[in-house]
Scaffold this motif. Sequence first.
Motif, PDB file in Angstrom:
ATOM      1  N   GLU A 253       0.823  -1.209   0.000  1.00 22.36           N
ATOM      2  CA  GLU A 253       0.000   0.000   0.000  1.00 22.36           C
ATOM      3  C   GLU A 253       0.858   1.260   0.000  1.00 22.36           C
ATOM      4  O   GLU A 253       0.484   2.265  -0.583  1.00 22.36           O
ATOM      5  CB  GLU A 253      -0.932   0.003   1.206  1.00 22.36           C
ATOM      6  N   SER A 254       2.001   1.203   0.661  1.00 25.49           N
ATOM      7  CA  SER A 254       2.880   2.365   0.678  1.00 25.49           C
ATOM      8  C   SER A 254       3.423   2.590  -0.729  1.00 25.49           C
ATOM      9  O   SER A 254       3.468   1.666  -1.534  1.00 25.49           O
ATOM     10  CB  SER A 254       4.030   2.161   1.662  1.00 25.49           C
ATOM     11  N   PHE A 255       3.832   3.797  -1.007  1.00 27.38           N
ATOM     12  CA  PHE A 255       4.331   4.110  -2.344  1.00 27.38           C
ATOM     13  C   PHE A 255       5.853   4.183  -2.377  1.00 27.38           C
ATOM     14  O   PHE A 255       6.477   3.785  -3.352  1.00 27.38           O
ATOM     15  CB  PHE A 255       3.731   5.427  -2.846  1.00 27.38           C
ATOM     16  N   VAL A 256       6.438   4.696  -1.323  1.00 26.59           N
ATOM     17  CA  VAL A 256       7.896   4.747  -1.208  1.00 26.59           C
ATOM     18  C   VAL A 256       8.296   3.482  -0.465  1.00 26.59           C
ATOM     19  O   VAL A 256       7.992   3.315   0.715  1.00 26.59           O
ATOM     20  CB  VAL A 256       8.361   6.014  -0.461  1.00 26.59           C
ATOM     21  N   TRP A 257       8.955   2.578  -1.193  1.00 24.94           N
ATOM     22  CA  TRP A 257       9.210   1.241  -0.672  1.00 24.94           C
ATOM     23  C   TRP A 257      10.550   1.114   0.024  1.00 24.94           C
ATOM     24  O   TRP A 257      11.526   1.767  -0.324  1.00 24.94           O
ATOM     25  CB  TRP A 257       9.152   0.236  -1.799  1.00 24.94           C
ATOM     26  N   LYS A 258      10.542   0.197   0.992  1.00 25.16           N
ATOM     27  CA  LYS A 258      11.769  -0.287   1.624  1.00 25.16           C
ATOM     28  C   LYS A 258      12.046  -1.653   0.994  1.00 25.16           C
ATOM     29  O   LYS A 258      11.218  -2.196   0.267  1.00 25.16           O
ATOM     30  CB  LYS A 258      11.564  -0.423   3.130  1.00 25.16           C
ATOM     31  N   THR A 259      13.175  -2.222   1.295  1.00 27.13           N
ATOM     32  CA  THR A 259      13.527  -3.530   0.740  1.00 27.13           C
ATOM     33  C   THR A 259      12.495  -4.593   1.108  1.00 27.13           C
ATOM     34  O   THR A 259      12.136  -5.434   0.274  1.00 27.13           O
ATOM     35  CB  THR A 259      14.930  -3.940   1.213  1.00 27.13           C
ATOM     36  N   SER A 260      11.976  -4.557   2.312  1.00 25.56           N
ATOM     37  CA  SER A 260      10.993  -5.553   2.743  1.00 25.56           C
ATOM     38  C   SER A 260       9.714  -5.504   1.906  1.00 25.56           C
ATOM     39  O   SER A 260       8.994  -6.504   1.810  1.00 25.56           O
ATOM     40  CB  SER A 260      10.665  -5.371   4.227  1.00 25.56           C
ATOM     41  N   ASP A 261       9.426  -4.375   1.277  1.00 24.37           N
ATOM     42  CA  ASP A 261       8.232  -4.259   0.442  1.00 24.37           C
ATOM     43  C   ASP A 261       8.337  -5.068  -0.850  1.00 24.37           C
ATOM     44  O   ASP A 261       7.330  -5.295  -1.518  1.00 24.37           O
ATOM     45  CB  ASP A 261       7.953  -2.784   0.108  1.00 24.37           C
ATOM     46  N   LEU A 262       9.526  -5.510  -1.193  1.00 25.97           N
ATOM     47  CA  LEU A 262       9.704  -6.308  -2.410  1.00 25.97           C
ATOM     48  C   LEU A 262       9.364  -7.784  -2.212  1.00 25.97           C
ATOM     49  O   LEU A 262       9.306  -8.534  -3.183  1.00 25.97           O
ATOM     50  CB  LEU A 262      11.156  -6.198  -2.906  1.00 25.97           C
ATOM     51  N   GLU A 263       9.132  -8.205  -0.983  1.00 29.42           N
ATOM     52  CA  GLU A 263       8.911  -9.627  -0.697  1.00 29.42           C
ATOM     53  C   GLU A 263       7.755 -10.234  -1.485  1.00 29.42           C
ATOM     54  O   GLU A 263       7.795 -11.401  -1.827  1.00 29.42           O
ATOM     55  CB  GLU A 263       8.706  -9.835   0.799  1.00 29.42           C
ATOM     56  N   GLY A 264       6.725  -9.447  -1.785  1.00 25.95           N
ATOM     57  CA  GLY A 264       5.574  -9.976  -2.510  1.00 25.95           C
ATOM     58  C   GLY A 264       5.560  -9.663  -3.993  1.00 25.95           C
ATOM     59  O   GLY A 264       4.558  -9.867  -4.662  1.00 25.95           O
ATOM     60  N   ILE A 265       6.680  -9.193  -4.518  1.00 26.83           N
ATOM     61  CA  ILE A 265       6.743  -8.819  -5.936  1.00 26.83           C
ATOM     62  C   ILE A 265       7.414  -9.935  -6.726  1.00 26.83           C
ATOM     63  O   ILE A 265       8.557 -10.295  -6.468  1.00 26.83           O
ATOM     64  CB  ILE A 265       7.517  -7.494  -6.130  1.00 26.83           C
TER      65      ILE A 265
END
Length: 158
Positions: A55-67
């Motif tokens: 949901e966030s737009f500015v991602w951290k590395t952990s946000d890539l886990e579901g990509i």
Amino acid sequence: MSAVTEEVVREYFETQGYLVSQPRKYLVPARMKRAEEEVDLVAYKPVVSSNIVPESFVWKTSDLEGISRAVIGVRGWHTHRFSPSTFEQTPKILRFVEADSVKYAAKHLGSFDIVKILCLPKLPASGELKKRTIRVLREKGIDGVISFRTILAELILN
């Protein structure tokens, strides 16, 4: 310099478990770039089956886990803060998310379920201008932004 920046971003995604492809790059001063020439990187993470966009737009590395699959634009203007006026004055910055470029990436990745990621130095610091910038990027089709600060910090720690 752009080749170095793209290589840094490539290394970052590879450390996160992605298989990364870089379409052939060369200068095309006499004509407009073709769709496949607008894409900087194409990434595939085989251990993730489908995309879950944070949901966030500015991602951290952990946000890539579901990509699982992504098309990536790298804009390494390292002293520049990107704002709505930047995208209005230089629309080619976002050509990698246009239909033909995404179609090229889909052919490369085997699916149209593709996340569009923009890697750049900085967004505006002020609240309202930052919100407007994010709104413009979302309207143009960007799913998330990863800053070079995040990328470099992760590479240093690994």
